[in-house]
Scaffold this active site. Structure first.
Site, PDB file in Angstrom:
ATOM      1  N   HIS A  58      68.721 102.380 -27.254  1.00 57.78           N
ATOM      2  CA  HIS A  58      67.858 101.323 -26.707  1.00 57.78           C
ATOM      3  C   HIS A  58      66.810 100.926 -27.746  1.00 57.78           C
ATOM      4  CE1 HIS A  58      65.600  99.855 -22.842  1.00 57.78           C
ATOM      5  NE2 HIS A  58      65.407  99.031 -23.857  1.00 57.78           N
ATOM      6  N   HIS A  88      64.415  98.403 -14.065  1.00 56.70           N
ATOM      7  CA  HIS A  88      63.809  97.157 -13.584  1.00 56.70           C
ATOM      8  C   HIS A  88      64.333  96.902 -12.177  1.00 56.70           C
ATOM      9  CE1 HIS A  88      61.871  96.370 -17.374  1.00 56.70           C
ATOM     10  NE2 HIS A  88      63.020  96.625 -17.985  1.00 56.70           N
ATOM     11  N   ARG A 107      57.541 109.923   0.897  1.00 58.03           N
ATOM     12  CA  ARG A 107      58.380 109.368   1.975  1.00 58.03           C
ATOM     13  C   ARG A 107      59.313 108.273   1.462  1.00 58.03           C
ATOM     14  NH1 ARG A 107      53.442 110.147   4.641  1.00 58.03           N
ATOM     15  NH2 ARG A 107      52.816 107.985   4.237  1.00 58.03           N
ATOM     16  N   HIS A 129      54.207 105.746 -22.374  1.00 58.82           N
ATOM     17  CA  HIS A 129      55.078 105.456 -21.245  1.00 58.82           C
ATOM     18  C   HIS A 129      55.239 106.648 -20.305  1.00 58.82           C
ATOM     19  CE1 HIS A 129      56.153 102.030 -23.777  1.00 58.82           C
ATOM     20  NE2 HIS A 129      56.680 101.480 -22.696  1.00 58.82           N
ATOM     21  N   ASP A 139      63.121 102.180 -27.454  1.00 52.23           N
ATOM     22  CA  ASP A 139      62.828 100.919 -26.754  1.00 52.23           C
ATOM     23  C   ASP A 139      61.902 100.059 -27.619  1.00 52.23           C
ATOM     24  OD1 ASP A 139      62.745  98.899 -24.892  1.00 52.23           O
ATOM     25  OD2 ASP A 139      61.530  99.976 -23.427  1.00 52.23           O
TER      26      ASP A 139
END
Length: 392
Positions: free
Chosen positions: A66, A201, A233, A257, A280
């Site tokens: 990536h 995403h 939850r 990140h 990235d």
């Protein structure tokens, strides 16, 4: 056949120290022998070249699945010059294979990028292009991050068929949001064609993510970033991935990140064989602070952190060797950290001759010093980068 012997290097080992002195012999671009510790030194009568490693750490070439750009060049430019620059930058930072990675764009711009890769592949002077990673445009606007909302759209099988017809076997990975209409059909379609389907995403719930993994998704792009966060939850994509032993995850280990505690959590949950270090990186990698145009956005890099005007993280400037160093600093054992940058991404992509320092493997190698600085990088048995101030 040309023979090269690399002497006086440290090799990863299962000993208490984690490394042992050894020699490596290369014949015709392929690793022929690896001798560790007390084994007899490789004889040099037939050696055409001999390299003294100076006690540095020799590891397999790292593989970045990536990366968007480097040294001021964006691979979405659709030019050979951009790919040449990224190939050279990867080699300089210890990466010997990479996936040219897109961002969400018009179909025209994506086709231009794919065409440029098809023309360029096989002409690399540095790291090799292992294929293409399509990140978008089938992404959820709720978790778009820096992806340009203008180009985001629902999965379109006809469009993907046209992409595959244009790019052929170059497409190795596709990142998408499986909860979108048509998402599961796209997952199954790509899986059937041997393409790694990755989730990101995405606003997928835990249940939707589990369904995507059952349909053939097997990877998570920049885990924790660009997806529904964990809630007690509403566990989301991350917990669903943790529960699937066959699902691997990418990690941007840059202290931005992911907090180091999260890096350790990923390692505990997925292990070295399912955790992949990535950069990235955008074109700011290797350039320093400044203003850049990336994915149709103005991106500002300050102290190495790339953001949009609203503060949204916009890719990374980390390099593979720096990510390896930070993974070790976070508490991951050296042997496993190296595996996450080499053997594991090779396995994810099905690169059976890369990622391991063993006889029969391609001689893609990197020599690191004690600070994880790259001393030299070798691809197919040839040195493609050598640090200027290094005498090794």
């Amino acid at each position: 056949m040309p023979v090269c012997i690399i002497r006086n290097v440290r090799l990863l080992d299962k000993s208490e120290s984690g490394t042992v002195t050894g020699d490596v012999a290369i014949r015709d671009g392929v690793i022929a022998e690896v001798l560790r510790g007390g084994a007899a030194l490789i004889r040099n009568e037939a050696a055409d070249t001999e390299i003294d490693g100076g006690g540095g750490l020799l590891i397999p070439g790292m593989i970045d699945v990536h990366i968007h750009g480097a040294d001021g060049f964006d691979m979405m430019d659709g030019t050979a010059r951009s790919l040449e620059a990224v190939s050279a930058a990867c080699a300089r930072t210890g990466c010997t294979s990479f996936l040219a990675t897109s961002v969400s764009s018009s179909a025209e711009d994506l086709f231009g990028m794919l065409d440029s890769v098809a023309r360029f592949i096989g002409n690399e002077a540095g790291a090799r292009v292992a294929g293409v990673h399509i990140e978008g445009p089938y992404l959820n606007t709720k978790r778009k991050g820096m992806q340009n909302e203008r180009y985001l759209r629902h999965p379109d099988l006809d469009e993907m068929k046209a992409i595959l017809a244009r790019a052929g076997s170059l497409i190795r990975m596709v990142t998408l949001a499986p909860e979108l209409p048509g998402g599961l059909e796209m997952v199954a379609y790509l899986k059937e064609r041997g393409i790694v389907v990755s989730v990101a995403h995405s606003d997928a719930t835990y249940e939707e993510a589990k369904q995507a993994f059952r349909s053939g998704a097997s990877h998570v792009t920049h885990c924790f970033n660009g997806m529904r966060p964990i809630h007690h939850r509403d566990p989301g994509v991350v917990v669903a991935a943790f529960e699937e032993p066959g699902v691997s995850v990418q990690a941007i280990v840059d202290d931005v990140h992911l907090h180091p505690a999260i890096v350790r959590l990923l390692y505990r949950e997925k292990g070295a064989d399912r955790m992949v270090l990535i950069t990235d990186a955008l074109q700011a990698m290797g350039m320093g602070d400044g203003s850049y145009l990336f994915g149709g956005h103005r991106v500002t890099v300050t102290d190495g952190v790339a953001t949009l005007a609203d503060g949204t993280l916009a890719s990374s400037t980390i390099t593979m060797n720096a990510a390896l160093a930070k993974a070790v600093q976070a508490g991951i054992p050296l042997r496993d950290a190296v595996r996450m940058a080499t053997e594991t991404p090779a396995a994810v992509l099905g690169l059976t001759r890369k990622g391991r320092l063993a006889p029969g493997m391609d001689a893609d190698l990197v020599l690191l010093d004690e600070r994880f600085e790259v001393q030299w990088t070798m691809v197919d048995g040839a040195v493609v980068y050598r640090r200027a101030e290094s005498s090794r």
